[in-house]
Design a protein around this motif. Structure first.
Motif, PDB file in Angstrom:
ATOM      1  N   LEU A  38       0.830  -1.194   0.000  1.00 21.11           N
ATOM      2  CA  LEU A  38       0.000   0.000   0.000  1.00 21.11           C
ATOM      3  C   LEU A  38       0.868   1.249   0.000  1.00 21.11           C
ATOM      4  O   LEU A  38       0.554   2.236  -0.684  1.00 21.11           O
ATOM      5  N   GLY A  64      -9.092   0.005  -2.410  1.00 20.54           N
ATOM      6  CA  GLY A  64      -9.235  -1.237  -1.653  1.00 20.54           C
ATOM      7  C   GLY A  64     -10.414  -2.055  -2.117  1.00 20.54           C
ATOM      8  O   GLY A  64     -10.303  -3.281  -2.318  1.00 20.54           O
ATOM      9  N   ALA A 327      -5.553  -4.200   0.366  1.00 20.85           N
ATOM     10  CA  ALA A 327      -6.866  -3.634   0.079  1.00 20.85           C
ATOM     11  C   ALA A 327      -7.661  -3.390   1.353  1.00 20.85           C
ATOM     12  O   ALA A 327      -8.293  -2.340   1.526  1.00 20.85           O
TER      13      ALA A 327
END
Length: 429
Positions: A38, A64, A327
């Motif tokens: 991320l 996400g 996510a």
């Protein structure tokens, strides 16, 4: 163990199994690796909505959500993370200025539907159709452009400027110390670290860069102080507008080429042919579903992220569950106002240093595609395809009108396909 050569081997290398060092990670380690992915995607993920006027927290949430939908469609087989697509920057900016955000979202919703229709066409025609349409001489330079086309953004950020070079955030000498330290840390950790530490080279680079930024006094902490702990993202529902829809439909066709390039890239990185399993029709459909779902909430269209593919190659995180954790983390963090503010305080120089390595890694995958499949560049036809594709993509060639333009990866992908279909093949004597 080797796999018998198939048509897919014209594009994807599956001769050598690739070791997945994350196969036996426990849940906590998977979450940590997901958080790193991320971080890799975050810079571009947030930059796109900030440029176009969309809400960054919504983009985080829909990235996400879109990633989870993608993995649902592809049965959790592809280590991919989806987030804001830069191919739509100019059309979204024009659409918001002309019709507003809700109307623009209706156009983006239909763009996702176009993706899904293309996926159905791929299913009917079969994977071999794609193999004939996208031989290595087309795929190689397109993947190279995916990485090299983003090189100016990485360099601009590394020297303290905005991605497009329009603004200066940090004095250049200071920015270079920060960005090169972050880059060097990432290089050292990825090549020399052992065990679980080898899984976090990018996170390590970010932490070193952030610490140096703090010492140099270039971090503005006021957004953190002003942000609430919990806040609802500014979701926006679409409003039907035929003008916006007709404007966005052509835009959806070209980024599909970029999607194919990204799937080919991750296939080469992992040594698995994702064009055949789960199938290009599933990955395209998942991309389209993610884009349409994002538009229902006021988020930007989603696409498979080249940055994350580079991180997968660098860290050898081949487990798709890691992307699912990324996510889930993205969705949760979308509601934490202060965390979003913290991420926004990461100086551009830090992310620029990391992106230099990631974008270069993607370009290397494309080059390796040409080398591995022995594409003969002394052949005039192959030389023409590769040369024009690279210059169009990296040089910024654009075709279009008004605020709409076709350029970058989308344009060079279409040009490469057209040249491959139109230029005559001369049989050797």
């Amino acid at each position: 163990m080797t796999t018998k050569e198939t048509n897919a081997d014209l594009i994807v290398n599956v001769d050598q199994p690739v070791e997945d060092i994350t196969a036996n990670l426990n849940t906590a380690q998977q979450i940590l690796a997901g958080g790193q992915m991320l971080f890799v995607a975050f810079g571009a993920l947030v930059l796109m909505p900030l440029i176009t006027g969309l809400d960054a927290n919504v983009a985080l949430f829909t990235a996400g959500l879109g990633t989870l939908l993608f993995h649902l469609v592809t049965k959790g087989q592809v280590p991919i993370f989806l987030a804001s697509s830069f191919a739509f920057v100019a059309p979204i900016a024009y659409g918001i200025q002309t019709w507003g955000i809700p109307s623009t979202m209706s156009g983006l919703f239909v763009a996702g539907v176009v993706y899904m229709l293309m996926a159905y066409a791929v299913k009917l025609k079969g994977v071999n159709f794609i193999h004939r349409l996208l031989p290595p001489v087309v795929v190689g330079p397109v993947i190279m452009v995916i990485g090299l086309g983003l090189a100016p953004m990485a360099v601009n950020m590394a020297i303290g400027k905005a991605g497009d070079g329009s603004m200066i955030f940090i004095e250049q000498d200071t920015a270079l110390i920060i960005s090169l330290s972050a880059l060097l840390t990432t290089l050292l950790v990825s090549t020399m670290a052992k065990g679980v530490f080898k899984l976090v080279p990018i996170f390590s680079g970010v932490m070193v860069g952030y610490t140096l930024s703090f010492l140099f006094g270039v971090i503005d902490f006021s957004p953190i102080a002003n942000a609430p702990w919990l806040s609802m993202p500014n979701f926006v529902a679409p409003e039907w507008n035929w003008h916006a829809i007709l404007f966005m439909i052509p835009v959806a066709i070209a980024p599909a080429v970029e999607h194919v390039g990204d799937i080919l890239a991750i296939s080469n990185v992992t040594g698995k042919d994702f064009l055949k399993k789960p199938g290009l029709h599933r990955t395209l459909f998942g991309d389209g579903l993610a884009t349409s779902a994002s538009s229902l909430l006021g988020g930007p269209p989603n696409t498979t992220y080249s940055e994350v593919t580079g991180a997968v190659m660098l860290t050898r995180n081949f487990n798709p569950k890691i992307m699912m954790w990324a996510a889930v983390i993205a969705i949760c963090l979308a509601f934490v106002g202060k965390f979003g503010a913290i991420l926004q305080t990461i100086p551009v120089a830090v992310m620029g240093g990391i992106m230099i390595l990631l974008f270069g890694t993607i370009a290397s995958v494309g080059l390796n595609t040409l080398i591995r499949h022995q594409v003969d560049l002394s052949d005039a036809r192959n030389l023409c395809i590769v040369s024009v594709t690279l210059i169009f993509g990296i040089g910024g060639m654009a075709f279009g009108f008004g605020a709409f333009s076709l350029q970058g990866v989308s344009l060079c992908g279409l040009v490469a396909i057209a040249l491959n279909l139109l230029l005559p093949k001369v049989k050797s004597l």
